[in-house]
Design a protein around this motif. Structure first.
Motif, mmCIF file in Angstrom:
data_model
loop_
_atom_site.group_PDB
_atom_site.id
_atom_site.type_symbol
_atom_site.label_atom_id
_atom_site.label_comp_id
_atom_site.label_asym_id
_atom_site.label_seq_id
_atom_site.Cartn_x
_atom_site.Cartn_y
_atom_site.Cartn_z
ATOM 1 N N ASN A 1 -2.216 1.377 -0.852
ATOM 2 C CA ASN A 1 -1.934 2.169 -2.309
ATOM 3 C C ASN A 1 -2.337 1.197 -3.785
ATOM 4 O OD1 ASN A 1 -1.167 -0.810 -2.883
ATOM 5 N ND2 ASN A 1 1.247 -0.534 -2.639
ATOM 6 N N GLU A 2 -1.901 1.820 -4.841
ATOM 7 C CA GLU A 2 -2.567 1.566 -6.631
ATOM 8 C C GLU A 2 -3.001 1.102 -6.268
ATOM 9 O OE1 GLU A 2 2.066 2.543 -8.717
ATOM 10 O OE2 GLU A 2 0.002 4.663 -8.632
ATOM 11 N N ASP A 3 -2.123 -0.465 -5.073
ATOM 12 C CA ASP A 3 -2.394 -2.030 -6.283
ATOM 13 C C ASP A 3 -2.646 -2.405 -4.970
ATOM 14 O OD1 ASP A 3 -0.257 -2.158 -7.820
ATOM 15 O OD2 ASP A 3 1.535 -1.980 -6.576
ATOM 16 N N GLY A 4 -3.391 -2.168 -4.272
ATOM 17 C CA GLY A 4 -4.426 -1.852 -3.025
ATOM 18 C C GLY A 4 -3.874 -3.017 -2.395
ATOM 19 N N THR A 5 -2.760 -2.854 -1.558
ATOM 20 C CA THR A 5 -2.531 -3.056 -0.987
ATOM 21 C C THR A 5 -1.422 -2.091 1.017
ATOM 22 O OG1 THR A 5 0.063 -3.333 -1.490
ATOM 23 C CG2 THR A 5 -1.420 -5.145 -1.758
ATOM 24 N N THR A 6 -1.577 -2.708 1.765
ATOM 25 C CA THR A 6 -1.171 -1.393 2.816
ATOM 26 C C THR A 6 0.309 -1.429 2.627
ATOM 27 O OG1 THR A 6 -0.997 -2.881 4.135
ATOM 28 C CG2 THR A 6 -3.055 -2.209 3.459
ATOM 29 N N ASN B 1 -2.966 11.652 0.407
ATOM 30 C CA ASN B 1 -1.931 11.747 -1.000
ATOM 31 C C ASN B 1 -0.982 11.025 -1.071
ATOM 32 O OD1 ASN B 1 -2.545 14.856 -0.041
ATOM 33 N ND2 ASN B 1 -1.823 14.563 1.991
ATOM 34 N N ALA B 2 -0.528 11.620 -2.283
ATOM 35 C CA ALA B 2 0.420 10.655 -3.397
ATOM 36 C C ALA B 2 -0.452 9.686 -3.941
ATOM 37 C CB ALA B 2 1.464 10.561 -2.878
ATOM 38 N N GLY B 3 -1.568 9.600 -3.919
ATOM 39 C CA GLY B 3 -1.802 7.793 -4.506
ATOM 40 C C GLY B 3 -2.207 6.558 -3.796
ATOM 41 N N PHE B 4 -2.443 7.184 -2.949
ATOM 42 C CA PHE B 4 -3.250 6.253 -1.567
ATOM 43 C C PHE B 4 -4.649 6.604 -1.181
ATOM 44 C CE2 PHE B 4 1.453 6.626 -0.526
ATOM 45 C CZ PHE B 4 1.679 4.754 -0.154
ATOM 46 N N TRP B 5 -5.039 6.029 -0.778
ATOM 47 C CA TRP B 5 -6.576 5.591 -0.417
ATOM 48 C C TRP B 5 -7.186 5.360 0.941
ATOM 49 C CZ3 TRP B 5 -9.369 8.115 -4.430
ATOM 50 C CH2 TRP B 5 -8.297 8.313 -5.585
#
Length: 149
Positions: free
Chosen positions: A127-132, A93-97
């Motif tokens: 998150n969208e920046d590739g960080t947790t 959700n909300a842009g997370f992976w």
């Protein structure tokens, strides 16, 4: 924001094409062969879209930063540099992976000199920046992920 159909995220293009291939196989077994084009259009309708082009565009818009299973990646995990391979990638959700990373060389996740604990594989939320969003006690993200290519 992830596009969904009835709350279900749209799968990758490869997964959708695999569904179409299975549909063609099932229809051929029933002595009612169909074309690849018809199979793709049928899959699109099953997902609630008017045609394959619309479904395909929706699937591409959900691609996580170009990450894909089998992709070579690098970064840091708990302050340790690593290289590895993505084993699993799925949207949250909300842009997370959610991703599963297999490290080429196991990473020691303990800072104590008294013992070690090595991880060969980890599951993290990015998150969208590739960080947790989760951070260590000194404020550093647990993982920073980048494409190795």
């Amino acid at each position: 924001m992830t596009q969904t159909t009835g709350g279900t995220p749209v799968p990758s293009i490869d997964a959708l094409k695999a569904q179409a291939k299975r549909l063609r196989g099932a229809m051929a077994e029933k002595q009612t062969p169909i074309t690849q084009s018809l199979a793709l259009e049928t899959i699109a309708r099953q997902w609630g879209y008017r045609d394959w082009n619309t479904l395909s565009a929706m699937s591409k818009s959900n691609a996580p930063r170009g990450w894909f299973v089998g992709q070579r990646v690098s970064g840091t995990y708990l302050g340790h540099a690593f290289e590895g391979t993505l084993k699993a990638v799925r949207s949250a959700n909300a842009g997370f992976w959610y991703v599963t990373v297999i490290f080429d060389t196991p990473v020691d996740v303990v800072t104590s000199d008294a013992f070690s604990s090595y991880r060969r594989q980890v599951n993290v939320t990015l998150n969208e920046d590739g960080t947790t969003p989760a951070k260590t006690s000194d404020g550093q993200p647990h993982m920073v992920l980048r494409s190795a290519e």
